[in-house]
Each structure stands twice: as structure tokens, then as C-alpha cells.
Write an enzyme that holds these catalytic residues in place. Structure first.
Site, PDB file in Angstrom:
ATOM      1  N   CYS A 122       0.813  -1.219   0.000  1.00  0.00           N
ATOM      2  CA  CYS A 122       0.000   0.000   0.000  1.00  0.00           C
ATOM      3  C   CYS A 122       0.851   1.276   0.000  1.00  0.00           C
ATOM      4  O   CYS A 122       1.563   1.520  -0.972  1.00  0.00           O
ATOM      5  CB  CYS A 122      -0.924  -0.038   1.213  1.00  0.00           C
ATOM      6  SG  CYS A 122      -2.601   0.330   0.777  1.00  0.00           S
ATOM      7  N   ARG A 154     -12.253   4.948  -4.484  1.00  0.00           N
ATOM      8  CA  ARG A 154     -11.419   4.111  -3.645  1.00  0.00           C
ATOM      9  C   ARG A 154     -11.703   2.657  -3.959  1.00  0.00           C
ATOM     10  O   ARG A 154     -12.855   2.249  -4.081  1.00  0.00           O
ATOM     11  CB  ARG A 154     -11.733   4.410  -2.180  1.00  0.00           C
ATOM     12  CG  ARG A 154     -10.505   4.496  -1.330  1.00  0.00           C
ATOM     13  CD  ARG A 154     -10.749   4.817   0.110  1.00  0.00           C
ATOM     14  NE  ARG A 154      -9.601   4.295   0.850  1.00  0.00           N
ATOM     15  CZ  ARG A 154      -8.431   4.923   0.920  1.00  0.00           C
ATOM     16  NH1 ARG A 154      -8.270   6.092   0.363  1.00  0.00           N
ATOM     17  NH2 ARG A 154      -7.422   4.371   1.572  1.00  0.00           N
ATOM     18  N   HIS A 206      -3.481  -6.435   1.552  1.00  0.00           N
ATOM     19  CA  HIS A 206      -3.255  -6.714   2.967  1.00  0.00           C
ATOM     20  C   HIS A 206      -4.276  -7.763   3.369  1.00  0.00           C
ATOM     21  O   HIS A 206      -4.769  -8.465   2.508  1.00  0.00           O
ATOM     22  CB  HIS A 206      -3.300  -5.429   3.796  1.00  0.00           C
ATOM     23  CG  HIS A 206      -4.569  -4.647   3.683  1.00  0.00           C
ATOM     24  ND1 HIS A 206      -4.745  -3.645   2.764  1.00  0.00           N
ATOM     25  CD2 HIS A 206      -5.717  -4.721   4.368  1.00  0.00           C
ATOM     26  CE1 HIS A 206      -5.951  -3.121   2.904  1.00  0.00           C
ATOM     27  NE2 HIS A 206      -6.575  -3.756   3.866  1.00  0.00           N
TER      28      HIS A 206
END
Ligand SMILES: [Zn+2]
Lengths: 274, 473
Positions: free
Chosen positions: A99, A133, A202
Site C-alpha cells: 500500500c 477508492r 493486505h
């Protein structure tokens, strides 16, 4: 006298600031999997200002942070960490960047207003701010660039608005079967370049992808002429991995209409009280 | 006037229909309907309240604190309107006000007590015009849904900046991110804090946020850690420190999940109405209440502070709190064939670490069922389980059942924590069977679960007749 135990060191870059998405899971997985192979596994915290011991690190981990924290590590990264990190990678150490960490290792991050923040250019990627997003489960089919990995999938969770594009020096880890990956447009996810692995996954990434964890450990130990890892019982890890695949299989066709339904303000699912 | 009455009646009808069909208990949909007819319906209803409202926000503890304050007011003979069951968006608050309104569209009640989601606070403050706003804490929670702490903090700050004259902000001084919000408010807040290092831990947990100085960016130094990143902190460059608390909790005693006791001291007193702000500082007051865990000391402290602020007497508050009952599903006990089941909601790293700490350090019982779901209300991203210190269970848990739709992720988490666990069991019924079978008679089992996992387990417990359905509690 017992033979001297071999050491394995994980260097966690900015553990207090860049730890937003359960990154401790990645650290624990690296440490335990080395420990279970009788290594003396150690974790070295590399906070702001710290560089001591970076030459002993086998695997560096660089996670994501919230905007405020990311701004705080930015200068320190350029000033203190860049030279030793470059030396380490040249000598065969491995880096896993997730990220925000992934973005900072590239050439630059460009904001929506067109302002560019240079990264440390360790990998041939550039990132631009995006509007939407990308949030949700991700399944990646691993590319042939990463042979020997079994199973041939990676599972994780993404939550990012950056769009990362790979240059010719970097190869993607794979193609997204579910989710958005690097940029939501070219179907790629992650990058591989020398000893650096960058990714948006993640979840945490390594606990449910033990094959990737072992690949990182093995490549880091190779420079010590020591890349034979004894097999472990990964049934718990792989059954968690498998469940994500199964669930996606069940959900995929039904997914789009279901999401439209859930967009009303009176959420169809119960909200939790606090 | 016509419009408001139409809105209220339509909302009430929706609520009745939805309760009759038992769909979701009718907690927010009536609010949707009424607001569509009259967007100002909550503002109008809130104005009908005889004395005003108290609004509670923060990541953890909203429901318990709201319930405590309602309990205090109801015991003093007030008619209270409050939103229930975590319906903490503006629609939920509206629905609650509708439920208490009469057929003429008027609200006949004395006080409103509303728990409000952090992100909805600006709107809620604008419409409700509360007498007091409590900010309990700001922890990392469901990043997939709520976003980053920073933007949430900014929203709370903008809400508090626009508080009506004569209204009070009650802020937790021990939370650095909450303290930062209070630094530049136009009206000084009332600061709450724990001052008892005997219940402190030395190290920050892995999930700590808000550990940098808002002035210079340096990492904060913690001299004591109470809950999550709440504690006694200071910047090494001396430009930011924990605000001196006006209302303090000292001499704390913790007795598992059963009881807490503490002495509340007031260093400075306020009333909600600043015109009468000459109230004397109250003497120290001992509080005892049937709730467990240090985190509930913060909730009790906030309820006490709110109570005194709106004019309740300390001695009355202390008497009334002794008989408090926890809110549905926060913490619940049931018996089954001689086993004691202790069901506790644990929904984010800070919350989970506290319930684990209470179960392991302060309570009896070595059997555990941990349930993790990843539905929208739980958070679809389960990464956070790696920030929970499940390592605490090592040497304590003789039985550990990973449950919920993400039971397999929990099983991996436990493996890497070095704890032996039963095989993962996503089915709630089979998970309960595994727990009960492995728990000896007379022993206590702790069930720590995320929100919808709790609903699933509870439904199974009701089906088996071990618990009452929640519309009867
Ligand atoms: Zn400072």
C-alpha cells in the site's frame, strides 16, 4: 556444544506509523516461519531517525499509514533510509512493501491537483491519485514471472485510491481475478523487481499466503548460501486461503445486483452499536 | 406544521409495520420515511424536548454511556427519548424521536439521549442542538467503512465548533486525538480522565493510533496506558500534553466482568447553562456499578459528568448506578447445564484488547469462543485481528473455539500466536456445541464476538432456549 543458531532478521520500517492494515500479521508470519525452521528470528524496529542494524536485515517490511503518518515518515525515508535500503537490496536483501509503502518505493506519487511527491525510486513504478477508492477482497492469479509458487493464487484485501503503473523494469505479480489491483485498468496486481515485492494486498497478506512468505524468506537467505527451507504443515493457512477462493466462486455472478440494492441509506444489514 | 405531522405519522406507521413483520426491529426506516417528507422533522421534534438533549459519540462505548445517562434521567422521573440498538445515524435518532411523538406530531418528553456515529455528528449537532456532547475516544475501526481517523476527527471538531451557546463539550483528556480536537474550541470543554496508575499498562498495544504530537509530529511518550492509546502522554518537545482533567476517576477497583468501583472527583464544575455556572465544586463521590472492565470506567465517568452537568446530584447518581443493567448484547450472561456463558461484544482492536484483558486478568473461566464475521456491520476487512493481542490467551485458554464466517482466519491468527485451538467452526450451532462440550460443568466460558457474529450466536442461543429474544429484554 550445540552449533550456533542461524539468525533471521525482519526490519520493520516505521512500525509505529506505518501499520494501518494489520501489518503485524506479515511480520509475525515471517518471524514464526523462520523460527519453526530453527532460525533465531529477530525483529528490528526502524523508526524515524533509526538506521542502526539495517545491514543485517534479511527481509524489510514497509506497510501503509494514514495520511498524517505517511507525511511524517516521508522526509525521514528520503533522508535516512534510502541509501542503506538501496545497499541492502543490492546485496540481496528482500523488501515487502504494501500500500503506502509500495507507493513510496516508486518514482513518485502524483496528487489529484498534479503535485508530485518523489519516492525513492527503488522500483520502476509511478502512482497517481484516483477518484474512486478500491475496497474489497482480491484474488490474484500468479504470473509465470513467479515460478514454483503453489497454489497459483494470492488472496487479500485492498483499500486504496492510488493508481500504480509499472515501468519496463518491474513485472506484475499477477492478474486480478477479483478486485482492482494496481490501477483498476490493466488487470495487474503488485510488482516484482530484484528483491522488492510491492503490492496493494493486505488482509494480512502473508498469513493466508504462506507460499509467498516462504519465497521471501528463501530469497533473502540465498545471499547467505542458505536457501533450503524445510517444509511446514500449512493446512490451516491454506484452508483459510481456499475459503476465500470458494466464497468468491459462489459470489461472483451475483455480486453486481446485490451491491446496487445495498446502497440505500437505511442499510439492509444491521449496523453495529458501539 | 401540516408537513411535520404528516412526516411523523408516516414515520410512525412505517415503524409499526416493520416491527409487526419483525424486520430489523424498526430502528431506522421510519426515520428515512419521515425525513423524506419533512427534512427538518428531527430539528422540530428536538425543540419540543422540555430540557434538551445529550449527544454521545466516539468509537467505543457510545451505547453503554447513552444507556447509563438514560438510566440516570429515568430514575429521576424524566421522560427520555433515546435511539436504541446502535441505530446511530441521523435516521436512527429521527426514528427514536418519532416513536415518542404523539398523533399531533409533537414530542412529549423531557430529555433526549442520542448516541451518534462520529461521521454524523455535525448534522446531529445542527439539528438536535444538544446541551452536552460527549466524545469518548477515537480508535481505529473498520477502515473499509469509516476511513481514516484524521478525517473523522476533523468532522467531530467542526461539529463542536458550532455548538450552541450554553452547550458543553465533555472530552476524554486521556485520548490524544480527542484532546487535539479540544485544543482550539471556542468554548473550553470539560475534560474527563482516569488518574490511577495502578490499573495502567506500561506499553502501548499494537493497534495504537494517535501517537504523534499534533504540534511538531514527534512520537508521544506515554507514562501510563489505560485503554488502547488512552493514557497519560506528553510530547518530548513539550508542546503538547494531556490536558488537566476537570473530572477524574481515581482509586479504581476492577472485578472481572461483574463490577467496577471508582472515586470520582471534580476539580471544576459546570452546568450546561453557563449563566448559572457558579455551582460549587462537588465533593468526591464513590461509584459502584455492575459493569466489567476498565473501559467501562470511562463510560461511567462520562455518564457521571453528564449527569452533574445537567443538574443531577452526585449522591443520587451513585445510588442509581448500583442497579444498572448493561445494554443488550454488550455483555450478557446465560446458564446452560451448569456452564456460565459470558457473551461480550468486541468489535475492533481497542475493544477486543480490553475484553480480552478483562477475561484473562480479572475474570474466572478458561474457555473461549472467538467469533469473527465480515459482513458490512462488522467491517469487511478482517486484517485488524492481527492487531489484537490474542497472545494474552496463551497459558489461560484451555478451550479456544474459532467461530464466525471468518473462523479460518482466526485459526491462522491463533496458530501464529502460539495457542492451541479447536478446528475452525463457522456454523454458530456447531461452534456452541464444541464450546459447551469442552467446557467442564460449573465453569465459565467467554464468548467474544463481532457484531453480526453476536447476532448469529444469540439467535442460536434463543433457538435453544438459553436466552430470551431481544425484543423481550
Ligand atoms: Zn510536539
Amino acid at each position: 556444544m550445540a552449533p550456533k543458531q542461524k539468525t533471521f532478521t525482519v526490519g520493520w520500517l516505521y512500525p509505529d506509523l506505518m501499520n494501518i492494515y494489520g501489518d503485524r500479521g506479515n511480520i509475525l508470519t515471517l518471524l514464526k516461519r523462520a523460527e519453526w525452521r530453527d532460525y533465531d528470528a529477530r525483529m528490528l524496529e526502524l523508526g524515524r531517525g533509526a538506521t542502526k542494524g539495517m545491514e543485517d536485515v534479511d527481509v524489510f517490511f514497509f506497510g501503509g499509514g494514514q495520511d498524517r503518518e505517511q507525511a511524517l515518515v516521508y522526509e525521514d525515508l528520503l533522508e535516512h533510509k534510502q541509501p542503506p535500503l538501496e545497499r541492502a537490496v543490492r546485496s540481496g536483501a528482500v523488501v515487502l512493501a504494501v500500500c503506502g509503502g509500495y507507493q513510496l518505493l516508486g518514482h513518485y506519487y502524483q496528487t489529484a491537483e498534479g503535485e508530485r511527491f518523489p519516492g525513492i525510486g527503488l522500483i520502476d513504478v509511478r502512482t497517481e491519485a484516483g477518484k474512486k477508492r478500491f475496497i474489497g477482497d482480491v484474488i490474484v492469479d500468479i504470473d509465470t514471472e513467479m515460478p514454483g509458487l503453489v497454489p497459483r493464487t494470492l488472496v487479500g484485501f485492498e483499500n486504496h485510491s492510488g493508481r500504480t503503473f509499472l515501468g519496463p523494469e518491474a513485472a506484475p505479480m499477477g492478474r486480478v481475478r477479483l478486485g482492482f489491483g494496481n490501477n483498476g485498468s490493466d488487470g495487474t496486481e503488485g510488482c516484482l523487481q530484484d528483491g522488492v515485492v510491492g503490492t496493494y494486498l493486505h488482509g494480512s497478506l502473508l498469513p493466508k499466503n504462506p507460499h509467498l512468505a516462504d519465497r521471501l524468506i528463501r530469497s533473502a537467505l540465498r545471499r547467505r548460501g542458505d536457501d533450503e527451507l524445510s517444509p511446514l504443515d500449512d493446512s490451516a493457512e491454506l484452508s483459510a486461503h481456499e475459503r476465500i477462493l470458494e466464497r468468491a466462486q459462489r459470489r461472483l455472478p451475483a455480486r453486481a445486483p446485490q451491491e446496487r440494492e445495498l446502497r440505500s441509506s437505511a442499510a439492509a444489514e444491521p449496523r453495529e452499536p458501539s | 406544521m401540516m408537513r411535520r405531522t404528516a412526516a411523523v405519522l408516516a414515520g410512525k406507521a412505517t415503524g409499526m409495520l416493520s416491527r409487526l413483520s419483525r424486520r430489523g426491529g424498526g430502528t431506522t426506516l421510519p426515520g428515512d420515511v419521515a425525513r423524506a417528507i419533512d427534512p427538518d422533522v428531527l430539528r422540530k421534534l428536538a425543540r419540543d424536548l422540555k430540557f434538551g438533549s445529550v449527544v454521545i459519540t466516539g468509537t467505543n462505548g457510545k451505547t453503554t454511556t447513552a444507556r447509563l445517562i438514560s438510566w440516570l434521567l429515568e430514575g429521576a422521573g424524566h421522560r427520555v427519548v433515546s435511539n436504541r440498538a446502535g441505530a446511530n445515524l441521523i435516521f436512527g435518532a429521527t426514528a427514536a424521536a418519532l416513536e415518542s411523538a404523539g398523533a399531533d406530531g409533537r414530542l412529549r418528553a423531557d430529555w433526549g439521549v442520542f448516541e451518534i456515529d462520529e461521521a454524523s455528528l455535525p448534522k446531529a449537532v445542527d439539528e438536535i442542538q444538544p446541551k452536552a456532547v460527549i466524545v469518548l475516544n477515537l480508535f481505529r475501526d473498520q477502515l473499509d467503512r469509516y476511513g481514516e481517523l484524521e478525517s473523522i476527527a476533523k468532522r467531530i471538531e467542526s461539529a463542536l465548533e458550532r455548538l450552541p451557546a450554553g452547550s458543553r463539550a465533555l472530552l476524554n483528556a486521556d485520548d490524544p486525538r480527542v484532546a487535539e480536537i479540544g485544543l482550539d474550541l471556542p468554548a473550553p470543554p470539560l475534560w474527563l480522565g482516569i488518574e490511577d496508575t495502578s490499573v495502567a499498562e506500561r506499553d502501548l498495544p499494537h493497534a495504537a493510533d494517535a501517537r504523534t504530537c499534533p504540534r511538531c509530529g514527534a512520537s508521544l511518550i506515554f507514562d501510563a496506558v489505560y485503554v488502547g492509546h488512552d493514557g497519560v502522554y506528553r510530547c518530548p518537545n513539550k508542546d503538547f500534553t494531556r490536558p488537566a482533567a476537570d473530572i477524574t476517576a481515581t482509586n479504581i477497583q476492577l472485578d472481572g466482568f461483574d463490577n467496577i468501583a471508582m472515586t470520582v472527583g471534580m476539580r471544576r464544575a459546570y452546568s450546561a447553562d453557563r449563566a448559572t455556572e457558579t455551582q460549587a465544586v462537588k465533593p468526591d463521590q464513590r461509584l459502584e456499578l455492575p459493569l466489567g472492565g476498565l473501559y467501562n470506567c470511562y463510560n461511567a465517568l462520562a455518564a457521571y459528568a453528564a449527569g452533574v452537568t445537567i443538574g443531577l446530584e452526585p449522591q443520587y447518581i451513585a445510588e442509581r448506578l448500583k442497579n444498572f443493567r448493561a445494554a443488550f448484547g454488550r455483555q450478557e450472561r446465560m446458564e446452560f447445564r451448569g456452564r456460565h456463558l459470558n457473551l461480550v461484544l468486541s468489535k475492533n482492536p481497542a475493544g477486543f484488547n480490553e475484553t480480552l484483558r478483562t477475561a484473562v486478568d480479572l475474570a474466572k473461566g478458561n474457555s473461549f469462543l472467538i467469533a469473527l464475521n465480515d459482513r458490512k456491520a462488522d467491517g469487511t476487512d478482517v486484517s485488524w485481528i492481527w492487531d489484537v493481542d490474542f497472545e494474552r490467551l496463551k497459558g489461560k485458554a484451555t478451550v479456544l473455539v474459532p467461530a464466525g464466517s471468518r473462523a479460518h482466519d482466526l485459526a491462522v491468527r491463533f496458530k501464529y500466536a502460539g495457542i492451541d485451538a479447536a478446528p475452525p467452526e463457522p456454523d454458530p450451532g456447531r461452534a456452541l456445541d464444541a464450546l459447551v462440550k469442552a467446557t467442564p460443568e460449573g465453569e465459565t466460558a467467554h464468548l467474544l464476538t463481532t457484531y453480526t457474529a453476536m447476532l448469529d450466536l444469540r439467535a442460536e442461543l434463543v433457538r435453544r432456549g438459553w436466552a430470551k429474544p431481544y425484543w423481550e429484554t
